[in-house]
Structure formats: structure tokens, C-alpha cells
Design a protein around this motif. Structure first.
Motif, short mmCIF file in Angstrom:
data_model
loop_
_atom_site.label_atom_id
_atom_site.label_comp_id
_atom_site.label_asym_id
_atom_site.label_seq_id
_atom_site.Cartn_x
_atom_site.Cartn_y
_atom_site.Cartn_z
N GLU A 225 21.68 -26.49 -20.82
CA GLU A 225 20.38 -26.82 -20.24
C GLU A 225 20.45 -26.79 -18.73
O GLU A 225 19.52 -26.41 -18.05
CB GLU A 225 19.94 -28.19 -20.73
CG GLU A 225 19.51 -28.16 -22.17
CD GLU A 225 19.20 -29.56 -22.67
OE1 GLU A 225 19.29 -30.48 -21.85
OE2 GLU A 225 18.88 -29.70 -23.85
N GLY A 226 21.59 -27.19 -18.24
CA GLY A 226 21.74 -27.17 -16.78
C GLY A 226 21.71 -25.75 -16.26
O GLY A 226 21.11 -25.47 -15.23
N SER A 227 22.32 -24.86 -16.98
CA SER A 227 22.35 -23.49 -16.49
C SER A 227 21.00 -22.83 -16.60
O SER A 227 20.72 -21.85 -15.94
CB SER A 227 23.39 -22.68 -17.26
OG SER A 227 23.00 -22.59 -18.60
N LEU A 228 20.14 -23.40 -17.42
CA LEU A 228 18.82 -22.81 -17.55
C LEU A 228 17.91 -23.21 -16.41
O LEU A 228 16.89 -22.61 -16.17
CB LEU A 228 18.17 -23.25 -18.88
CG LEU A 228 18.76 -22.63 -20.13
CD1 LEU A 228 18.15 -23.27 -21.35
CD2 LEU A 228 18.54 -21.15 -20.13
N ARG A 229 18.27 -24.29 -15.77
CA ARG A 229 17.43 -24.74 -14.66
C ARG A 229 18.24 -24.79 -13.39
O ARG A 229 18.72 -25.83 -13.00
CB ARG A 229 16.92 -26.14 -14.95
CG ARG A 229 16.14 -26.24 -16.21
CD ARG A 229 16.01 -27.70 -16.55
NE ARG A 229 15.47 -27.90 -17.88
CZ ARG A 229 14.22 -28.22 -18.09
NH1 ARG A 229 13.40 -28.37 -17.09
NH2 ARG A 229 13.79 -28.40 -19.32
N PRO A 230 18.38 -23.69 -12.79
CA PRO A 230 19.27 -23.67 -11.64
C PRO A 230 18.71 -24.41 -10.44
O PRO A 230 19.43 -24.93 -9.63
CB PRO A 230 19.43 -22.18 -11.33
CG PRO A 230 18.25 -21.54 -11.96
CD PRO A 230 17.80 -22.41 -13.08
N MET A 231 17.39 -24.43 -10.31
CA MET A 231 16.87 -25.09 -9.13
C MET A 231 16.12 -26.35 -9.50
O MET A 231 15.42 -26.41 -10.49
CB MET A 231 15.96 -24.16 -8.34
CG MET A 231 15.18 -23.17 -9.18
SD MET A 231 13.99 -22.32 -8.19
CE MET A 231 12.52 -23.17 -8.69
#
Lengths: 501, 363
Positions: B128-134
């Protein structure tokens, strides 16, 4: 206890051994009732406790089993944790029933023999022998205690007058010989009757000692101790059908032993990874095939079963068959892996099927089909919505066992609230029964119980929220040829029998 | 000089129900030359779970709160409650791993299953973190410090009526983040106690990143102590761990993580914390390390104390930080808690903390 000659034992064993209880579909001759669990009704035969006092009784004394049983049936409210039964196992004829407890004791019950004037007492089990199998130890290297709790007991088939069983705790397996002594030599020359040495000067005549009958004494002696072969906790032992070897399985390794050799064992399965951080799967149970001495299965914490053939290689890390059911995506949750962990695996008597128990279900697999089980039975599916709480209070890690009946037509396993469940594979009917003190009147018929899952609760139903999760039935056993079952509930052992006619 | 960690204890015979006021007692260890570090009692909900253990209690007593609030993901629940459940399970798992002090060896099967659970959750978080980089940490100084405190204890929704609570963000930073300087607790004792009642009303979303600055100051505090007293292994470990914490949290950009963040989906909360703290806490290999190797090989390899933040980004087990983290965890009465840190009061406490450190250094 009735005086029994060893010759009679032998004869009885022969007779029962020839019973066709291996056949999967035919009804074995000695089976008392061929009705499935749905139609039959179960009655309580006896409830046995194992209070701590029993271990204080010396083997040499004349043990009046009736007295002990009566004292067992008194309500002992001070049962200690050491009395919690941790394993139950019938021997191959069903005449003996062994229980192991958390205190390292083994108690063997023997079936009451038929007698003309007390026909109704047949089927009751009385204490036959008690001994301390394992003692607590201390591992100095890791500064941890080694529990003396008996994890498993397995009987060896009887080959002479004595009985042999294997009992194991977390680290050590022991072979015990249980034998009867009903004759005593008398008339020694150098010793008097109390065993004191006589002064040779006082002996004027010589005599030959003679064997005289004495009150039956049952003694248990450790014949072999198989130690120091397991780094991790032993969870299963299984006697091979060749009766010369057996295997012991811990979390990561399975060892093959010869009964005669205690200082060596072969390692046949090793799933320990080179880097322990990569460990994601452990062995949870293992068993030999009942007829093929080269075949065994072991189950894992990921819900898989591997069948291995020892002829293929010395180290059976590569399985011959791999049984795994694909995950049902609709039932996926955080706890999918944990509830898929198999807690017990048992071959059917026929050797054609294996039964596995995971947290919520019992599954029957055909050895010839690896991709899914042929039957799945829901044990307590109403717990599926409670998994988070069960995880929090550790109940989700409970290891329930499962058993086949003698003809492989009915399977049984335990649940919470002292409930246990039976599934008839032929009629597809199932029943929930309770092993409780309230229904403890002897010969009382057990009433089927029902758990209501929500909505209106009918009379006599119990709601999921009022289940007592501290009362769990983990260990049960089924007589090899008759419809007699032993159910262990904490420190109580309940013996139920199918009501005939 | 030694650091004594105080932990809360609740009277066992007074089990908590979700509507009760939270009452807790602090056990004081009185001794000269003993310095206190208070453990943030943010694990109260979980402690209630612990009280519920024992098997004698009826199931419904401690299930009514949690279960009713948790919707199984397969029902298509709101994402928030799924995240909340995930968080709950994560914390319970951590607690199981670290709170167990058996006389006998713990069951390897149980340990492996719990580790797998933790790994899976962290994998999910990673994805999930990698899906929301910013993510934009909009500074939203919502309220006074007490608001932030309100967040903390009722991390588990069972203490409050089902509302979409921010799941706890710093779940990925189990214990280091829950250390608060003593001054904070002194100031906000009252707010903490009464915050429970106010909790249900306003789910102010906490900013997990605030952990970083908090950790920073605390870790610097520990650093100072460590410099002065390098002999104690626990402080060593603590320092090593906080070294790593400092290293990575500074990467996270402590500056931007100022005020409590704007209320958003909980995932973003978690994601905020991830970049900063991921390297430290998420390699569940460390958990495996702790449970298995720590048991099997009780010696702590001090060569692992130089922690390089870059190398553990793969998420695979790195033995380095883990071992020291273990020491830290062990000394910190193992309650995995919701790290809750107020940001604003924190700033002013920096000076207070300095003051405390001076005291510590002085003696």
C-alpha cells in the motif's frame, strides 16, 4: 482384580487379531453395533479422574480397582494442573486404554471382563497400572524447563504376554513394558521371607524355591529411552507396521528409530532452513501408513500434507505426494493461514484415506487425489466470525485431534464447551455431544447438543457467546473394533458406549 | 546509571469494559539514582485483552467490544475498519511475541504462525505504501495537545463506539515510538485520563510522522546517556536502536511532520509513517530473529550494532537492528502500543527534555 493367566491373554489376542477390522466397507465381526452415529445413541459408561493420590499408591499393594474407581467418581474439585489429560490411546485390541497427563504420568485402564452375574459392567474400564513416565527436566544450555507433559502414547501390537507402549514428552521417547506378575518364588535358601539374608551357618537343609500364586501385580518398567535426538518439541510418534521401527516428529525434523537402538536414529525429514529467519512452516503431525512400512505422511502448519516413500531416498525432503486444497477466496481473512494449520493427521484403518484436522474443519483425503479432499466437515463454523478474539486469547492455536472408528465410517473430533462431534461419512449425518459432569449419571443417554448461531435461540440450544472456551476437548480415542469412545475433558476421562438395542 | 522503564499495571480483578473509565495505577519504583522513563500507556485496550486472558472468563466478556466492531474484510467493509482490524491484529501479534515469558520454550509453531501474520501485514503495508508514493503532510494544527492524546489510548475501537478511528499509524514502529519523555506525561495526565470520554466524538487523525521527531529527541536523549554510560547493554542497545531510528527518521524529513495531519483514510496514515520508519521496524525477519534465534542463540552479537539504514530497505531480515531492537524491546516492558505522539507539546518539551537530560547527566 481377577486372576488371569497369561495364556488366556494370548488366546484372546489371537481371536481379536483376526477380526476383519481393516476392511473399509465390510463390517467387522466384533463390532457391536453397525448403526451410524446418527441413529445410535451414546451412553456414559464411566467417568474417570486421575487424582494425584493415585501415583502414591504403590504397585505392590493389592489395588482394589473398584475402590479406586469410586474414589475417582467423587467430585474432586481440587484437580491440579498436573492431572490434565494430554493424550488418550486404545491399544490394538481395545482392551487397554492409556492416558498421559501433564504431570508426566501414564495411567492405563483395562476393560472389565464379562462376568455372568454382572453383565452390565462389561465395557467399564478400571485402572490397570499407573506409572510416572517422564520427569521435568531443565535444559541448562537454554535455561528453559523441559515439560514432562506426555504428548503422545502409542501402543505396540502385542507379541507376548506383556504390553509395550511408547510415551513421549517434548524431547524424549520411552518404551515401557507393562507386565503382570501373579506368581512369586518362595523358599529361597539364602533369603528369608522378608528378603533378609540368612546366615549361611544356620542353613541345614536345601530346598528348591517354588512359584506360588500371589495377588496380581502390574508393573511397568522402562525398557528403552530414546533421548537427545530432537532439538525441537516432539509432536508425534508413530509405530511402523513392521513393528521394528517407529518415527518421532518434531517441529522441523522427523527421525526414524529402531526399537533396539537407543543411541542412534535416522533423520528422514528435515525442513529446517539454513537461515532460521526464513522459517515459515513447521511440521505439525506425522504418521506411518498402517500397512506399507515405507510410506508415511506429515502435515504442516500451512495446511499441506506430504506423503513420503522411504524407498525413494534416505532423506525424504522431497515428497512423493503433496496434498493441498486451494484456498477459498471467499473465506479469506487475516487468519486464513493460522486456521489452515493442521493439528492432526490420521490414516484410515484401511490405509486408503487420511483425515486431517485444522481449526474449523475435518477433511478426508483420498491418497490418490492430491488436489483437494474428498470430504470436508465443518466442526464449529460459527467460530469463523470470532477468529480475532480467538487469536487474542490463543484459542486459535489449540490442537484438536481427530479419530476414525474401527470401520472408517465415522469420524470424531472435539470442540469447545466440552462438546465433541461425530460425522457419519456414509449417511452424512453429524451429532454434537457433550462430555460434562452434569450428564454424568452412569448409563445416562447423551443428548445431542446444538449451537445456535444467531437469531432466535431455541430451548436447549446454546448460543455461541456462552460457549466456554476453557473447556476444550482436544483428545479423543475410539475403540478399534467396538463403538466405545474415550473423551478427555481436562482431568476427566469419559468413556461412552453405543447403546445396544 | 540505569534507565528504569515503568510500565502500567492494571488491577487484574477489575477488568475493563469499553464503557468504563480508564483507571490505571503506576507502579513506582523508588530508588536513588534511578531514572524513570515512562512508557506511554497507549496499550490500555490491549492490556484489557490481556486481563481477559485466563480462559475462565466467558467468551462474551471480552469479545463484545472488538468483534462487534470489526467487520470481516470479505463482507466488503469500509477500508477503515479493515485497516483498523489489521492494526489490531498486528499489535496483538507483537504483544504475543514479546510478552510471553515462559519457563519452557515457547511453541515454535505458534511463533512461526504469528511471525507469518506479522510479515503478511507488513507486506500489505509495504504494497500500500508503494501505491501511494506522495503524501502531503498538510499541517493542520487541529487542537491543543490533548487532542493528540485522545488519539492514543483508544487505538482499538472497542473502547469506543464504532467510529472510523485512525488506525494506528505507528503500528510499524512498535515500541521505540511509544517512549515519551516524562514531562509529557506529567503535563497531560489529566487529559489522558479524561480523554477517553471525549474520544468517540472527534476522531482527530494523528500524524504518525510525528513519531519521528519524537523519536529523534528521545533518541538523542538516549544517545547522550549512552555516551556517558556505555557499559550497560540495554542502553547500548537502546542507543543502537535509536541510532537507527534517528538515521531513518531523519530521512523521513522530520521537519515536514509537524502538526497532526489532516484527516484522511487510514491507509495514508500508515503510509506516512512508512517511509520514515520502514527500515527499522518492518523487516519481520527481525521478529523471527528475536523469537527463534534469540531463544536458540542467547548471545547478542554486538558486531551487529552498526546499523546501515540503506541496507535493510529490502525488507528482508537484517540481523543488525533487530538484535538491538530486541534489547530495547525487552527493557521496555513489552507492550506493543500505538505510538501516539503529540507534535506541538513535543516541541516545547524538547527543552524540558534537555533539562532532564542534564539532570541525568549530572548524576
Amino acid at each position: 482384580m481377577v486372576l488371569q493367566s497369561s495364556e488366556r491373554h494370548y488366546r484372546d489376542w489371537d481371536h481379536r487379531r483376526l477380526g476383519p477390522w481393516c476392511s473399509p466397507t465390510g463390517s467387522p465381526a466384533p463390532l457391536s453395533c453397525e448403526t451410524g452415529c446418527g441413529e445410535g445413541s451414546w451412553i456414559l459408561v464411566c467417568r474417570l479422574l486421575v487424582p494425584t493420590q493415585v501415583s502414591l499408591l504403590s504397585m505392590e499393594e493389592d489395588i482394589d480397582t473398584r475402590k479406586i474407581n469410586n474414589s475417582f467418581l467423587r467430585d474432586h474439585s481440587y484437580a491440579t494442573e498436573a492431572d490434565i489429560i494430554s493424550t488418550v490411546e486404545f491399544n490394538h485390541t481395545g482392551e487397554l486404554l492409556a492416558t498421559g497427563d501433564k504431570g508426566g504420568r501414564v495411567v492405563i485402564f483395562q476393560r472389565e471382563q464379562e462376568s455372568k452375574n454382572q453383565v452390565h459392567r462389561r465395557g467399564e474400564y478400571n485402572v490397570y497400572s499407573t506409572f510416572q513416565s517422564h520427569e521435568p527436566e531443565f535444559d541448562y544450555l537454554k535455561s528453559l524447563e523441559i515439560e514432562e507433559k506426555i504428548n503422545k502414547i502409542r501402543w505396540l501390537p502385542q507379541q507376548n504376554a506383556a504390553y509395550f507402549l511408547l510415551s513421549t514428552n517434548d524431547k524424549t521417547v520411552k518404551l515401557w513394558k507393562v507386565s503382570e506378575r501373579d506368581k512369586r518364588p518362595e523358599g529361597y535358601n539364602l533369603k528369608d521371607e522378608e528378603g533378609r539374608l540368612r546366615d549361611p551357618a544356620t542353613i541345614t537343609t536345601l530346598r528348591v524355591p517354588v512359584l506360588r500364586p500371589m495377588d496380581l501385580m502390574v508393573e511397568a518398567t522402562p525398557r528403552r529411552v530414546f533421548a537427545n535426538a530432537h532439538t525441537y518439541h516432539i509432536n508425534s510418534i508413530s509405530v511402523n507396521s513392521d513393528y521394528e521401527t517407529y518415527m518421532s516428529a518434531d517441529d522441523l525434523r522427523i527421525n526414524l528409530w529402531n526399537f533396539e537402538i537407543t543411541n542412534q536414529s535416522f533423520n528422514i525429514v528435515d525442513i529446517k532452513p539454513a537461515n532460521m529467519e526464513e522459517l515459515t512452516e513447521v511440521i505439525t503431525a506425522a504418521e506411518f501408513h498402517p500397512h506399507h512400512c515405507n510410506t508415511f505422511v506429515y502435515s504442516s502448519s500451512k495446511g499441506t500434507i506430504r506423503l513420503c516413500d522411504m524407498r525413494a531416498s534416505a532423506l525424504c525432503d522431497r515428497h512423493t505426494k503433496f496434498f493441498e486444497e486451494p484456498e477459498d477466496p471467499s473465506n479469506r481473512s487475516f487468519f486464513s493461514e493460522i486456521i489452515s494449520s493442521i493439528s492432526d493427521v490420521k490414516f484410515s484403518h484401511s490405509g486408503r484415506y487420511i483425515m486431517t484436522r485444522d481449526y474449523l474443519t475435518v477433511k478426508v483425503w483420498d491418497l490418490n487425489m492430491e488436489n483437494r479432499p474428498i470430504e470436508t466437515y465443518q466442526v464449529h463454523d460459527y467460530l469463523r466470525s470470532k477468529l480475532c478474539s480467538l487469536y487474542e486469547n490463543d484459542c486459535i492455536f489449540d490442537k484438536f485431534e481427530c479419530v476414525w472408528n474401527g470401520s472408517d465410517s465415522v469420524i470424531m473430533t472435539g470442540s469447545y464447551n466440552n462438546f465433541f462431534r461425530m460425522f457419519d461419512r456414509n449417511t452424512k449425518r453429524d451429532v454434537t455431544l457433550e462430555a460434562s459432569r452434569e450428564n454424568s449419571k452412569p448409563r445416562a443417554i447423551l443428548k445431542p447438543r446444538k449451537v445456535c448461531v444467531g437469531g432466535k435461540r431455541r430451548k436447549d440450544e446454546i448460543s455461541v457467546d456462552s460457549l466456554d472456551f476453557s473447556k476444550k476437548i482436544l483428545h479423543t480415542a475410539w475403540h478399534p473394533s467396538e463403538n466405545i469412545i474415550a473423551v478427555a475433558a481436562t482431568n476427566n476421562l469419559y468413556i461412552f458406549q453405543d447403546k445396544v438395542n | 546509571m540505569s534507565i528504569v522503564i515503568l510500565c502500567m499495571s492494571l488491577t487484574p480483578h477489575n477488568p475493563l469494559h469499553h464503557n468504563d473509565e480508564l483507571i490505571f495505577h503506576l507502579n513506582w519504583v523508588g530508588a536513588s539514582h534511578v531514572h524513570f522513563v515512562f512508557l506511554r500507556p497507549t496499550m490500555l485496550p490491549v492490556i484489557q485483552f490481556m486481563l481477559g486472558k485466563g480462559g475462565k472468563r466467558k467468551f462474551d466478556e471480552h469479545e463484545d467490544g472488538l468483534e462487534g466492531k470489526i467487520v470481516s474484510p470479505c463482507d466488503g467493509p469500509s477500508k477503515v475498519s479493515y485497516t483498523l482490524q489489521r492494526q489490531t491484529i498486528f499489535n496483538i501479534s507483537l504483544m504475543k511475541l514479546y510478552n510471553h515469558r515462559p519457563l519452557t520454550e515457547p511453541s515454535l509453531q505458534k511463533t512461526v504462525l504469528i511471525n507469518n501474520m506479522l510479515r503478511r501485514i507488513q507486506e500489505e503495508l509495504k504494497q500500500e505504501g508503494s501505491l501511494r508514493p506522495m503524501f502531503t503532510p498538510s499541517s493542520q494544527p487541529t487542537t491543543e495537545p490533548s487532542d493528540s492524546y485522545r488519539e492514543g489510548p483508544p487505538a482499538f475501537s472497542h473502547l469506543a463506539p464504532p467510529s472510523s478511528h485512525p488506525c494506528d499509524l505507528g503500528s510499524t514502529t512498535p515500541l521505540e515510538a511509544c517512549l515519551t519523555p516524562a514531562s509529557l506525561l506529567e503535563d497531560d495526565d489529566d487529559t489522558f485520563c479524561t480523554s477517553q470520554a471525549m474520544q468517540p466524538t472527534a476522531p482527530t487523525k494523528l500524524s504518525p510522522p510525528t513519531l519521528s521527531p519524537e523519536k529523534d529527541s528521545f533518541s538523542s536523549a538516549l544517545d547522550e546517556i549512552e555516551e556517558l554510560c556505555p557499559t550497560s547493554t540495554s542502553t547500548e542497545a537502546a542507543a543502537a536502536a535509536t541510532d537507527s531510528v534517528k538515521g531513518t527518521s531523519s530521512e523521513a524529513g522530520a521537519q515536514k511532520l509537524d502538526g497532526p495531519q489532516e484527516s484522511r483514510a487510514d491507509d495514508s496514515k500508515l503510509m506516512d509513517s512508512l517511509p520514515g520508519n520502514f527500515e527499522i521496524t518492518t523487516s519481520t525477519g527481525f521478529l523471527t530473529d528475536l523469537t527463534l534465534d534469540d531463544i536458540l542463540f542467547a548471545d547478542i552479537d554486538t558486531s551487529m550494532y552498526d546499523f546501515d539504514p540503506c541496507t535493510s530497505s529490502s525488507g528482508t531480515a537484517s540481523k543488525m537492528a533487530p538484535v538491538s531492537a530486541d534489547d530495547l524491546l525487552k527493557t521496555l516492558a513489552p507492550y506493543s502500543s500505538q505510538p501516539v505522539a503529540p507534535s506541538q507539546p513535543f516541541k516545547m518539551d524538547l527543552t524540558e527534555l534537555d533539562h532532564i537530560m542534564e539532570v541525568l547527566v549530572g548524576s
